[in-house]
Design a protein around this motif. Structure first.
Motif, mmCIF file in Angstrom:
data_model
loop_
_atom_site.group_PDB
_atom_site.id
_atom_site.type_symbol
_atom_site.label_atom_id
_atom_site.label_comp_id
_atom_site.label_asym_id
_atom_site.label_seq_id
_atom_site.Cartn_x
_atom_site.Cartn_y
_atom_site.Cartn_z
ATOM 1 N N GLN A 154 0.835 -1.202 0.000
ATOM 2 C CA GLN A 154 0.000 0.000 0.000
ATOM 3 C C GLN A 154 0.869 1.252 0.000
ATOM 4 O O GLN A 154 1.995 1.250 0.486
ATOM 5 C CB GLN A 154 -0.889 0.012 1.250
ATOM 6 C CG GLN A 154 -1.690 -1.258 1.459
ATOM 7 C CD GLN A 154 -3.082 -1.180 0.872
ATOM 8 O OE1 GLN A 154 -3.567 -0.106 0.536
ATOM 9 N NE2 GLN A 154 -3.748 -2.306 0.755
ATOM 10 N N LYS A 155 0.339 2.320 -0.534
ATOM 11 C CA LYS A 155 0.924 3.661 -0.563
ATOM 12 C C LYS A 155 2.063 3.810 -1.577
ATOM 13 O O LYS A 155 2.547 4.923 -1.796
ATOM 14 C CB LYS A 155 1.438 4.094 0.829
ATOM 15 C CG LYS A 155 0.403 4.045 1.935
ATOM 16 C CD LYS A 155 -0.750 4.995 1.660
ATOM 17 C CE LYS A 155 -1.765 5.002 2.803
ATOM 18 N NZ LYS A 155 -2.938 5.860 2.483
ATOM 19 N N ALA A 158 0.727 5.586 -4.774
ATOM 20 C CA ALA A 158 0.480 6.995 -4.429
ATOM 21 C C ALA A 158 1.790 7.774 -4.419
ATOM 22 O O ALA A 158 1.872 8.895 -4.946
ATOM 23 C CB ALA A 158 -0.192 7.095 -3.063
ATOM 24 N N LYS A 190 -7.191 -1.757 -3.454
ATOM 25 C CA LYS A 190 -6.989 -0.466 -2.792
ATOM 26 C C LYS A 190 -5.649 0.145 -3.190
ATOM 27 O O LYS A 190 -5.562 1.342 -3.509
ATOM 28 C CB LYS A 190 -7.051 -0.643 -1.279
ATOM 29 C CG LYS A 190 -6.887 0.661 -0.500
ATOM 30 C CD LYS A 190 -6.989 0.417 1.003
ATOM 31 C CE LYS A 190 -6.808 1.728 1.778
ATOM 32 N NZ LYS A 190 -6.841 1.503 3.245
ATOM 33 N N GLU A 194 -4.781 3.631 -5.936
ATOM 34 C CA GLU A 194 -4.158 4.893 -5.544
ATOM 35 C C GLU A 194 -3.852 5.751 -6.767
ATOM 36 O O GLU A 194 -3.832 6.981 -6.681
ATOM 37 C CB GLU A 194 -2.881 4.616 -4.740
ATOM 38 C CG GLU A 194 -3.152 4.062 -3.354
ATOM 39 C CD GLU A 194 -1.917 3.439 -2.710
ATOM 40 O OE1 GLU A 194 -2.080 2.784 -1.665
ATOM 41 O OE2 GLU A 194 -0.804 3.607 -3.247
ATOM 42 N N ASP A 197 -7.019 7.547 -7.371
ATOM 43 C CA ASP A 197 -7.180 8.594 -6.368
ATOM 44 C C ASP A 197 -6.403 9.844 -6.762
ATOM 45 O O ASP A 197 -6.917 10.962 -6.664
ATOM 46 C CB ASP A 197 -6.703 8.102 -4.997
ATOM 47 C CG ASP A 197 -7.519 6.925 -4.470
ATOM 48 O OD1 ASP A 197 -8.673 6.759 -4.923
ATOM 49 O OD2 ASP A 197 -6.996 6.178 -3.625
ATOM 50 N N TYR A 198 -5.179 9.639 -7.222
ATOM 51 C CA TYR A 198 -4.353 10.787 -7.619
ATOM 52 C C TYR A 198 -4.975 11.505 -8.816
ATOM 53 O O TYR A 198 -5.116 12.740 -8.813
ATOM 54 C CB TYR A 198 -2.922 10.344 -7.965
ATOM 55 C CG TYR A 198 -2.089 11.497 -8.476
ATOM 56 C CD1 TYR A 198 -1.367 12.298 -7.601
ATOM 57 C CD2 TYR A 198 -2.069 11.831 -9.838
ATOM 58 C CE1 TYR A 198 -0.647 13.396 -8.062
ATOM 59 C CE2 TYR A 198 -1.346 12.928 -10.300
ATOM 60 C CZ TYR A 198 -0.637 13.697 -9.411
ATOM 61 O OH TYR A 198 0.051 14.785 -9.866
#
Length: 429
Positions: A154-155, A158, A190, A194, A197-198
């Motif tokens: 995760q992340k 992003a 998820k 990301e 999401d961006y």
């Protein structure tokens, strides 16, 4: 040193480099640290090999006025890449996904390069170091940049999006890849999302496969450019004609015959067509680019040997890509069929279940011989007369007799760490 000043120095260099084994004359060397090395200690060597400047974060290794000392070499590399990306002011297309990233990137690059001067990720430079190097490889001649992003937790996507700051994005799919790092399939969705999401936050554009309900549901508030197989005036309609073994697609009344095998490559081709059309590449050029693309690097390569025809797909594997490859393989007309399968890595607590599922699937399909290699497959519970198991590649190599291959067609697929391309060395040409 301020980034804008460092960037002026960089513009007078031939390239960015992080490895003295690949130094090019007049390059800028970034002395990164690794688990077992400190790049600072190679600063003097980099200059001797032809680097114009070296960027270090340990002043003890300063050599001369060609040495630039910063607080963190890695952060400086990443910040410089972002600055350079905005200095160029070109559209950046980013892509990620569980399967097919690199093939899709190569197809997109092939299509767009018919009309534009493109610069795309080389090899697997798709992480926190590779993405900055990809951006820094772009020049004032570049008209469109294509950036592949990989992640196993995760992340990460992003973070990479904040470095590359793309204008467009595409996610190939959401599959059972890197389950250990992402924490299951929901974590994969998820983590990969990301990128959505961006792009949504920054009001950018997203290419989506409208046949994928996850992509549709995740982009309801986005500026989307959709493609799919269902008749709909809102998006590009592309049809799969056949995949036996090579994928053949149709757009309007035009047919494209690819060198890619497996129906699972249809979406990769469709994405390249859709992106090409959006950027106004003439269809004849799109068709030419896709038909000229021949997979390499152990990705769905067709290789002829004396005893059998091989489908070498040993660049990587996860439960989703393995299942897709097996289903496609089972549909092929050539007989008999042999599947040589290697362990799938980074599955965490799901490893035993997923390896059992793949071995059971292989047995259930019209595949005549199944050879399982690796400690995970060795422990699977599926029993059948057509299964052979080997705990290590060396065990397989010791016991393998080329004449034991039944002929016909052989699939070779496993995770990169299994290096199953070594099977080729055991089979006469």
């Amino acid at each position: 040193m301020e980034i804008h000043t460092l960037h002026k120095y960089f513009l007078n260099c031939s390239a960015a480099c992080t490895d003295t084994r690949n130094i090019s004359k007049n390059s800028m060397f970034f002395a990164l640290k690794g688990t077992h090395f400190d790049g600072n200690s190679f600063a003097a060597e980099a200059l001797k090999l032809g680097a114009k400047y070296v960027v270090i974060d340990n002043p003890q290794y300063a050599v001369n006025e060609q040495t630039i000392v910063v607080n963190s070499v890695l952060e400086t590399l990443q910040n410089l890449a972002t600055y350079h990306r905005h200095y160029l002011g070109i559209p950046i297309l980013a892509l990620t996904g569980s399967n097919g990233k690199t093939t899709t990137k190569e197809l997109i690059n092939g299509v767009l390069s018919q009309q534009f001067k493109t610069s795309a990720t080389k090899g697997n430079l798709n992480n926190h170091i590779g993405v900055p190097l990809t951006l820094l490889a772009m020049t004032t001649d570049t008209e469109i940049g294509i950036v592949e992003m990989g992640a196993n937790h995760q992340k990460e996507i992003a973070f990479l999006c904040n470095i590359a700051q793309p204008d467009y994005g595409y996610i190939t799919n959401f599959g059972k890849a890197h389950l250990e790092g992402f924490g299951g399939v929901d974590g994969v969705i998820k983590g990969k999302s990301e990128m959505y999401d961006y792009l949504i936050t920054h009001n950018k554009y997203i290419f989506i496969n409208a046949d994928d309900p996850i992509q549709v549901s995740k982009t309801k508030t986005a500026r989307i450019i959709p493609f799919g197989t269902k008749k709909n005036q809102k998006y590009t309609l592309i049809t799969l004609l056949e995949a036996n073994p090579f994928v053949c697609v149709k757009f309007k009344d035009q047919v494209i015959n690819s060198h890619l095998i497996g129906a699972y490559n249809f979406n990769n081709i469709a994405a390249a067509i859709s992106i090409g059309l959006y950027f106004k590449v003439p269809f004849k050029s799109i068709k030419k680019a896709i038909e000229l693309y021949v997979p390499t690097n152990n990705r769905s390569q067709i290789i002829s040997r004396e005893k059998t025809t091989l489908i070498l797909d040993a660049y990587n594997a996860n439960p989703s890509s393995m299942a897709a490859a097996l289903h496609h393989f089972a549909l092929q007309k050539e007989t008999p069929k042999t599947a040589i399968l290697g362990d799938m890595f980074e599955l965490g607590s799901a490893s035993e279940e997923e390896h059992d599922a793949i071995s059971s699937l292989a047995v259930s399909l019209p595949i005549d011989q199944i050879i399982l290699i690796g400690s995970h497959f060795f422990q699977t519970k599926t029993t059948h007369a057509k299964i052979e198991r080997y705990k290590t590649f060396n065990d397989f190599k010791t016991n393998f007799k080329p004449q034991a291959l039944m002929g016909g067609l052989t699939l070779i697929k496993g995770s990169r760490g299994m290096a199953l391309e070594r099977v080729l060395d055991l089979i006469a040409q």
